[in-house]
Motif scaffolding. Structure first.
Motif, short mmCIF file in Angstrom:
data_model
loop_
_atom_site.label_atom_id
_atom_site.label_comp_id
_atom_site.label_asym_id
_atom_site.label_seq_id
_atom_site.Cartn_x
_atom_site.Cartn_y
_atom_site.Cartn_z
N GLU A 10 0.62 -0.99 0.04
CA GLU A 10 -0.05 -0.04 -0.07
C GLU A 10 1.00 1.07 -0.64
N LEU A 11 0.56 2.13 -0.28
CA LEU A 11 1.42 4.16 -0.56
C LEU A 11 0.08 4.27 0.09
N GLU A 12 0.60 5.04 1.06
CA GLU A 12 -0.34 6.19 1.95
C GLU A 12 0.42 7.62 1.85
N THR A 13 -1.19 8.82 1.68
CA THR A 13 0.19 10.60 1.88
C THR A 13 -0.24 9.89 3.37
N GLU A 14 1.11 11.73 3.47
CA GLU A 14 1.26 11.84 4.17
C GLU A 14 -0.70 12.98 4.97
N GLU A 15 -0.48 12.61 6.48
CA GLU A 15 -1.58 13.97 6.55
C GLU A 15 -1.62 14.84 6.69
N ALA A 16 -2.75 15.92 5.91
CA ALA A 16 -3.15 17.42 5.59
C ALA A 16 -3.69 17.72 6.60
N GLU A 17 -3.18 18.66 7.40
CA GLU A 17 -4.88 19.33 8.75
C GLU A 17 -4.45 21.25 8.00
N SER A 18 -6.31 20.91 7.94
CA SER A 18 -6.28 22.79 8.49
C SER A 18 -7.28 22.88 9.16
N VAL A 42 -6.85 14.85 7.13
CA VAL A 42 -7.16 14.49 5.91
C VAL A 42 -5.84 13.74 5.59
N LYS A 43 -5.97 12.14 5.31
CA LYS A 43 -4.71 11.51 4.06
C LYS A 43 -5.34 10.17 2.86
N VAL A 44 -4.93 9.92 1.91
CA VAL A 44 -5.35 8.88 1.32
C VAL A 44 -4.26 7.35 1.17
N GLU A 45 -5.19 5.95 1.22
CA GLU A 45 -3.84 4.58 1.45
C GLU A 45 -4.53 4.30 -0.70
N PHE A 46 -3.20 4.56 -1.47
CA PHE A 46 -4.25 3.73 -2.10
C PHE A 46 -3.42 2.26 -2.21
N SER A 47 -3.88 0.92 -2.88
CA SER A 47 -3.62 -0.05 -2.76
C SER A 47 -4.45 -0.96 -3.34
N ASP A 48 -4.09 -2.10 -3.87
CA ASP A 48 -4.78 -3.35 -4.95
C ASP A 48 -4.80 -2.51 -6.37
N PHE A 49 -3.05 -1.73 -7.02
CA PHE A 49 -2.61 -1.51 -7.24
C PHE A 49 -2.06 -2.54 -8.91
N VAL A 50 -3.40 -2.73 -9.74
CA VAL A 50 -3.11 -3.64 -10.86
C VAL A 50 -2.90 -3.08 -12.15
N THR A 51 -2.27 -2.98 -13.22
CA THR A 51 -2.39 -2.91 -14.39
C THR A 51 -2.27 -4.28 -15.91
N ALA A 52 -2.93 -4.43 -16.59
CA ALA A 52 -2.91 -5.00 -17.42
C ALA A 52 -2.50 -4.87 -18.59
N TYR A 53 -1.67 -5.01 -19.75
CA TYR A 53 -0.93 -4.72 -20.81
C TYR A 53 -0.80 -5.83 -21.30
N ALA A 54 0.15 -5.25 -22.61
CA ALA A 54 -0.21 -5.79 -23.95
C ALA A 54 0.87 -5.55 -24.44
N THR A 75 -10.91 6.69 1.63
CA THR A 75 -10.04 8.41 1.89
C THR A 75 -10.34 7.87 3.90
N LYS A 76 -8.73 8.38 4.21
CA LYS A 76 -8.99 8.44 6.39
C LYS A 76 -8.68 9.84 6.16
N GLU A 77 -10.21 10.42 6.78
CA GLU A 77 -10.62 11.80 7.70
C GLU A 77 -10.99 12.39 8.29
N ASN A 78 -10.59 12.58 9.66
CA ASN A 78 -11.01 13.24 10.87
C ASN A 78 -11.51 14.46 10.65
N LEU A 79 -12.17 15.08 10.12
CA LEU A 79 -13.51 15.96 9.81
C LEU A 79 -13.88 16.15 10.77
N GLY A 80 -13.56 18.25 11.40
CA GLY A 80 -14.16 18.49 12.60
C GLY A 80 -15.66 18.53 12.58
N THR A 81 -16.15 19.32 11.33
CA THR A 81 -17.02 19.28 10.11
C THR A 81 -18.37 17.60 10.74
#
Length: 150
Positions: A10-18, A42-54, A75-81
């Motif tokens: 898996e690939l995860e982004t850094e957490e952004a805060e505002s 908020v941060k996001v995680e990418f997983s199960d990356f599949v490529t089919a090619y010719a 999406t991995k968020e913790n939103l005060g709203t």
């Protein structure tokens, strides 16, 4: 030639805060200055990356390939709203070029460079008030492989 690539990690982004000014529920208008400041993380995680090619061999040890990709976006968020966003999949295309050198006993070494471009996707918040557009995800990758021919 045809093939499938799968990235098991898996690939995860850094957490952004505002900070955001959120209208107080009992107030009919934020113009009166009645708001609460809340923290949005908020941060996001990418997983199960599949490529089919010719691919097609262009010269003795040189080839080009095209393919389609898909990756899950969580999406991995913790939103005060109190809002949240769902998960989705991103689809995209890739083109690449590479070269291969044969070694003894059916082994080979391969070098490759690819350009990837993912389609845009829009996520709507659980409160249906806000939208987030994920767009402009593209880039270049390179890899070196060692393999065996049977």
């Amino acid at each position: 030639f045809i093939g499938v690539d799968y990235v098991p990690t898996e690939l995860e982004t850094e957490e952004a805060e505002s900070l955001r000014n959120d209208c107080v529920a009992a107030t009919t208008s934020c113009n009166k200055g009645a708001f609460t400041q809340v923290t949005q993380k908020v941060k996001v995680e990418f997983s199960d990356f599949v490529t089919a090619y010719a691919g097609v061999k262009l010269f003795d040890n040189f080839y080009a390939k095209v393919g389609v990709m898909t990756v899950d976006l969580e999406t991995k968020e913790n939103l005060g709203t109190g809002s949240s966003y769902g998960n989705t999949s991103l689809d995209g295309t890739m083109i690449g070029v590479g070269g291969q050198a044969d070694m003894p006993n059916g082994m080979f070494i391969r070098g490759e460079a690819n350009y990837m471009d993912f389609d845009a996707v829009e996520l709507v918040s659980s409160t249906a008030v806000n939208k987030v557009r994920v767009d402009g995800i593209d880039g270049v990758s390179a890899k070196i492989s060692i393999g065996a021919s049977f």
